[in-house]
Motif scaffolding. Structure first.
Motif, PDB file in Angstrom:
ATOM      1  N   VAL A 190      -4.752  -3.172  -8.863  1.00 31.22           N
ATOM      2  CA  VAL A 190      -4.512  -1.985  -8.029  1.00 31.22           C
ATOM      3  C   VAL A 190      -5.857  -1.389  -7.668  1.00 31.22           C
ATOM      4  CG1 VAL A 190      -3.358   0.247  -7.825  1.00 31.22           C
ATOM      5  CG2 VAL A 190      -2.367  -1.537  -9.278  1.00 31.22           C
ATOM      6  N   GLU A 191      -6.002  -0.996  -6.415  1.00 32.45           N
ATOM      7  CA  GLU A 191      -7.273  -0.432  -5.954  1.00 32.45           C
ATOM      8  C   GLU A 191      -7.003   0.903  -5.260  1.00 32.45           C
ATOM      9  OE1 GLU A 191      -8.927  -2.189  -2.397  1.00 32.45           O
ATOM     10  OE2 GLU A 191     -10.927  -2.113  -3.273  1.00 32.45           O
ATOM     11  N   VAL A 192      -7.836   1.882  -5.543  1.00 38.17           N
ATOM     12  CA  VAL A 192      -7.791   3.155  -4.826  1.00 38.17           C
ATOM     13  C   VAL A 192      -8.777   3.065  -3.678  1.00 38.17           C
ATOM     14  CG1 VAL A 192      -8.178   5.634  -4.937  1.00 38.17           C
ATOM     15  CG2 VAL A 192      -7.130   4.436  -6.885  1.00 38.17           C
ATOM     16  N   ALA A 193      -8.301   3.328  -2.461  1.00 43.03           N
ATOM     17  CA  ALA A 193      -9.146   3.178  -1.279  1.00 43.03           C
ATOM     18  C   ALA A 193      -9.124   4.461  -0.458  1.00 43.03           C
ATOM     19  CB  ALA A 193      -8.653   2.003  -0.425  1.00 43.03           C
ATOM     20  N   GLY A 194     -10.239   4.684   0.263  1.00 42.54           N
ATOM     21  CA  GLY A 194     -10.319   5.812   1.183  1.00 42.54           C
ATOM     22  C   GLY A 194     -10.066   7.133   0.494  1.00 42.54           C
ATOM     23  N   ARG A 234      -7.550  11.411  -4.559  1.00 45.58           N
ATOM     24  CA  ARG A 234      -8.119  10.262  -5.270  1.00 45.58           C
ATOM     25  C   ARG A 234      -7.871  10.348  -6.781  1.00 45.58           C
ATOM     26  NH1 ARG A 234     -11.319   6.395  -2.968  1.00 45.58           N
ATOM     27  NH2 ARG A 234     -12.149   5.933  -5.048  1.00 45.58           N
ATOM     28  N   ASP A 235      -7.896  11.563  -7.335  1.00 48.81           N
ATOM     29  CA  ASP A 235      -7.610  11.715  -8.764  1.00 48.81           C
ATOM     30  C   ASP A 235      -6.157  11.322  -9.064  1.00 48.81           C
ATOM     31  OD1 ASP A 235     -10.163  12.524  -9.266  1.00 48.81           O
ATOM     32  OD2 ASP A 235      -9.695  14.669  -9.372  1.00 48.81           O
ATOM     33  N   ILE A 236      -5.249  11.799  -8.208  1.00 52.92           N
ATOM     34  CA  ILE A 236      -3.831  11.443  -8.385  1.00 52.92           C
ATOM     35  C   ILE A 236      -3.652   9.937  -8.227  1.00 52.92           C
ATOM     36  CG2 ILE A 236      -1.508  11.692  -7.439  1.00 52.92           C
ATOM     37  CD1 ILE A 236      -2.440  14.156  -8.935  1.00 52.92           C
ATOM     38  N   ALA A 237      -4.288   9.366  -7.195  1.00 50.71           N
ATOM     39  CA  ALA A 237      -4.176   7.930  -6.958  1.00 50.71           C
ATOM     40  C   ALA A 237      -4.692   7.134  -8.147  1.00 50.71           C
ATOM     41  CB  ALA A 237      -4.936   7.551  -5.690  1.00 50.71           C
ATOM     42  N   ALA A 287       0.847  -1.185   0.000  1.00 52.63           N
ATOM     43  CA  ALA A 287       0.000   0.000   0.000  1.00 52.63           C
ATOM     44  C   ALA A 287       0.888   1.242   0.000  1.00 52.63           C
ATOM     45  CB  ALA A 287      -0.919   0.011   1.214  1.00 52.63           C
ATOM     46  N   SER A 288       0.388   2.314  -0.601  1.00 49.37           N
ATOM     47  CA  SER A 288       1.138   3.568  -0.630  1.00 49.37           C
ATOM     48  C   SER A 288       0.187   4.742  -0.410  1.00 49.37           C
ATOM     49  CB  SER A 288       1.853   3.732  -1.971  1.00 49.37           C
ATOM     50  OG  SER A 288       2.489   5.000  -2.040  1.00 49.37           O
ATOM     51  N   SER A 289       0.689   5.733   0.313  1.00 47.01           N
ATOM     52  CA  SER A 289      -0.085   6.963   0.541  1.00 47.01           C
ATOM     53  C   SER A 289       0.528   8.140  -0.211  1.00 47.01           C
ATOM     54  CB  SER A 289      -0.132   7.278   2.044  1.00 47.01           C
ATOM     55  OG  SER A 289       1.183   7.452   2.556  1.00 47.01           O
ATOM     56  N   ILE A 290       1.357   7.851  -1.224  1.00 47.02           N
ATOM     57  CA  ILE A 290       2.074   8.915  -1.927  1.00 47.02           C
ATOM     58  C   ILE A 290       1.119   9.915  -2.570  1.00 47.02           C
ATOM     59  CG2 ILE A 290       2.256   7.555  -4.046  1.00 47.02           C
ATOM     60  CD1 ILE A 290       4.859  10.050  -2.626  1.00 47.02           C
ATOM     61  N   ALA A 291      -0.077   9.458  -3.005  1.00 45.08           N
ATOM     62  CA  ALA A 291      -1.019  10.385  -3.653  1.00 45.08           C
ATOM     63  C   ALA A 291      -1.458  11.479  -2.692  1.00 45.08           C
ATOM     64  CB  ALA A 291      -2.234   9.606  -4.169  1.00 45.08           C
ATOM     65  N   LEU A 292      -1.619  11.148  -1.404  1.00 47.47           N
ATOM     66  CA  LEU A 292      -2.016  12.160  -0.415  1.00 47.47           C
ATOM     67  C   LEU A 292      -0.911  13.183  -0.215  1.00 47.47           C
ATOM     68  CD1 LEU A 292      -3.804   9.530   0.245  1.00 47.47           C
ATOM     69  CD2 LEU A 292      -4.058  10.541   2.516  1.00 47.47           C
ATOM     70  N   LYS A 293       0.338  12.738  -0.412  1.00 46.31           N
ATOM     71  CA  LYS A 293       1.479  13.629  -0.184  1.00 46.31           C
ATOM     72  C   LYS A 293       1.672  14.619  -1.321  1.00 46.31           C
ATOM     73  CE  LYS A 293       6.382  13.411   1.098  1.00 46.31           C
ATOM     74  NZ  LYS A 293       7.500  12.511   1.476  1.00 46.31           N
ATOM     75  N   ILE A 294       1.370  14.189  -2.549  1.00 38.45           N
ATOM     76  CA  ILE A 294       1.695  15.044  -3.703  1.00 38.45           C
ATOM     77  C   ILE A 294       0.484  15.765  -4.278  1.00 38.45           C
ATOM     78  CG2 ILE A 294       3.638  13.557  -4.284  1.00 38.45           C
ATOM     79  CD1 ILE A 294       1.991  12.430  -6.595  1.00 38.45           C
ATOM     80  N   ALA A 295      -0.707  15.436  -3.793  1.00 43.46           N
ATOM     81  CA  ALA A 295      -1.920  16.020  -4.389  1.00 43.46           C
ATOM     82  C   ALA A 295      -1.953  17.538  -4.259  1.00 43.46           C
ATOM     83  CB  ALA A 295      -3.157  15.396  -3.762  1.00 43.46           C
ATOM     84  N   LYS A 296      -1.698  18.062  -3.084  1.00 39.94           N
ATOM     85  CA  LYS A 296      -1.812  19.503  -2.871  1.00 39.94           C
ATOM     86  C   LYS A 296      -0.855  20.298  -3.751  1.00 39.94           C
ATOM     87  CE  LYS A 296      -2.036  23.024   0.743  1.00 39.94           C
ATOM     88  NZ  LYS A 296      -1.980  23.289   2.201  1.00 39.94           N
ATOM     89  N   PRO A 297       0.464  19.957  -3.782  1.00 35.86           N
ATOM     90  CA  PRO A 297       1.346  20.736  -4.673  1.00 35.86           C
ATOM     91  C   PRO A 297       0.994  20.590  -6.149  1.00 35.86           C
ATOM     92  CG  PRO A 297       2.533  18.885  -3.686  1.00 35.86           C
ATOM     93  CD  PRO A 297       1.246  19.009  -2.955  1.00 35.86           C
TER      94      PRO A 297
END
Length: 558
Positions: free
Chosen positions: A87-91, A68-71, A52-62
């Motif tokens: 691959v699944e996008v969750a939460g 979720r769109d980035i993920a 699992a990775s949370s990288i999308a939450l880290k880079i979405a704002k900049p």
């Protein structure tokens, strides 16, 4: 696909997404990420996939988009990789990745092929580290606080070396000052049949030392004046304690590359050189007839006397000379392990480091260890008969042996107080953590022996056959080992290795209960059996590697 390869692929996708969005909106900033920023976690719930990775939450704002769109963009790229099953996008924007069975199972062969090298890395490649630990005063046997540092320090040295560091294990012998004088007076009093001095050392070992000094001295001690007698008992007695401490530590599996004597700092002029260097840097001043180091400039609560008004060096003078000596020997990082009673020592040491122009927490790092209590029948173990006032290394080894002693001291964070239950460590049951792990390793060896006797070998490897839930779970935990070792090195926490291999043992026992390596009855040997033998042997290798980092044996029979 290894975790490193998956991280690299995800990193590349992150850069592609970033580039596309910068092209679409020129004001979108660059991310400035490295592969290390793309962290993969193993989901607690295996239903959520392998990684699992949370990288999308880290880079979405900049990037000016929703997580979720980035993920979703990253997930589309990941699904195109040949080794990724889904691959699944969750939460809010988490990415759950499931590998193809063959890609996940390939790890078993990788581990077996890499053998002892599996789990090693280059986190500290090219870095010279001086690791100073134990450093008990040569005035008596090593007490439990020092024993804990022996186990933790030696394990940490192994972990750091596994990450590419050039590590020097160093023992600082405090053979200069008032404690040595108290020791000498105590041994002399024992020889003369006098009571132990009020500030002296008791215990049967003092009488043993006195007798051994007499036996070793080439001459008639009784004919010497008292002050010369005391010097004989000091010099020979300290040497005897040095020798005993080294022998006891060696028996505990701990050896040092350097034994550094405090006396040498004063005899070699190292202290004077350090003071001269600090004076050149503008941090020395004189007041009230004494020489001072202005440590308040660097956050200390008060300035420190280096040379007293009577010309005698203060204790910190040795620290100055010793630190500079280490830096002159070329060490990039200097780690010192100290007991809980030295916590107030940190501020002045870090100020000293900064005064030399170095970076606290980098060039000098201090680890604090808490106390250890031995429990028997639920009650604290009484003091050693030989030492008189303390529980010693011998007491621990005599009670549970070297392996159980080392493992029990390393498996908990060293900054927490530790109670060791000797009754528990004596049990050959799964309640005993060292038995639990060693038994898992012995079981892997037994499976390998029985497989050979049944005609099962590693002549075939078909990883796509490893589809049982317990196989997926076991592979998932095995692929974590390199990350755990790197994390243990970076955080200076070798207990993470112990907790990890206990987890591996648990997954292995569950796999053993569900998946057979050896055919039943007249069943033919198949590629599934052969492939499972690879997984069995890979598990044994990981447990063996982990135990090796802790300095604990990996028995093949129990």
């Amino acid at each position: 696909m290894t975790p490193a390869e998956l991280s690299q692929s995800l990193f590349d996708l992150v850069n592609q997404v970033s580039e596309r969005r910068r092209d679409a909106a020129s004001e979108a900033p660059g991310l400035g990420l490295t592969v290390a920023d793309v962290v993969l976690d193993r989901p607690r719930n295996r239903d959520h996939g392998d990684w699992a990775s949370s990288i999308a939450l880290k880079i979405a704002k900049p990037l000016g988009a929703s997580p979720r769109d980035i993920a979703a963009e990253l997930a589309a790229g990941l699904e195109a990789l040949p080794d990724v099953a889904s691959v699944e996008v969750a939460g809010p924007g988490f990415i759950n990745i499931r590998l193809e069975a063959a890609a996940a199972g390939a790890l078993a062969q990788t581990i077996v092929d890499k053998a002892d090298a599996y789990g090693t890395g280059a986190l500290y490649a090219g870095i010279k580290i001086n690791l100073e630990f134990v450093s008990a005063n040569p005035t008596g046997p090593i007490h439990m606080g020092g024993v804990r540092w022996a186990a933790v320090g030696d394990s940490l040295a192994r972990v750091l070396k596994a990450q590419g560091a050039a590590v020097t294990r160093e023992y600082y012998f405090n053979d200069h000052g008032s404690q040595i004088d108290r020791f000498a007076r105590s041994v002399l009093a024992s020889y003369l049949g006098e009571p132990t001095p009020d500030d002296g050392y008791g215990g049967a070992y003092i009488g043993d030392i006195a007798a051994n000094v007499v036996a070793k001295y080439d001459g008639d001690i009784a004919a010497l004046p008292r002050d010369e007698q005391q010097e004989v008992f000091r010099s020979i007695g300290v040497d005897l304690m040095f020798t005993e401490i080294k022998e006891k530590l060696h028996g505990f599996g701990v050896d040092f590359d350097v034994y550094f004597h405090e006396d040498s700092l004063h005899e070699s002029g190292a202290v004077t050189r350090a003071i001269d260097r600090l004076r050149e840097l503008g941090h020395i001043f004189e007041a009230d007839g004494a020489i001072w180091l202005r440590t308040t400039t660097f956050g200390d609560d008060r300035d420190r006397v280096i040379i007293r008004s009577n010309g005698e060096p203060a204790y910190i003078s040795g620290d100055l000379g010793y630190y500079l000596d280490k830096r002159e020997r070329g060490f990039d990082q200097n780690l010192i392990m100290l007991g809980a009673d030295h916590h107030g020592y940190i501020g002045r040491m870090m100020a000293m480091c900064q005064a030399f122009g170095d970076e606290p927490g980098v060039n000098l790092q201090i680890l604090i260890g808490q106390m250890v209590n031995l429990l028997k029948d639920g009650e604290p173990v009484r003091m050693s008969k030989r030492a008189g006032t303390i529980v010693t290394l011998d007491d621990l080894v005599d009670a549970v042996g070297v392996d159980a002693g080392r493992y029990s001291l390393v498996r908990s964070s060293s900054d927490s107080q530790l109670d060791i239950d000797l009754d528990l460590l004596g049990k050959h049951t799964n309640e005993n953590p060292v038995f639990y792990v060693q038994y898992a390793h012995a079981r892997t060896a037994a499976v390998a022996r029985n497989a050979a006797a049944s005609g099962v070998d590693r002549s075939a490897f078909t990883p796509e056959l490893l589809v049982h839930d317990s196989e997926s779970a076991l592979l998932g935990v095995l692929q974590e080992y390199p990350r755990i070792v790197a994390q243990a090195a970076e955080l200076r926490e070798p207990h993470r290795i112990a907790r990890y291999i206990e987890e591996v043992a648990g997954y292995y026992h569950r796999w053993y209960d569900n998946c057979r390596v050896i055919p039943l009855g007249e069943e033919p040997v198949t590629d599934l059996h052969r492939t499972r033998l690879w997984l069995n042997d890979a598990t044994g290798q990981v447990i063996r590697n982990g135990l090796g980092l802790l300095g604990v044996a990996a028995p093949e029979r129990m």
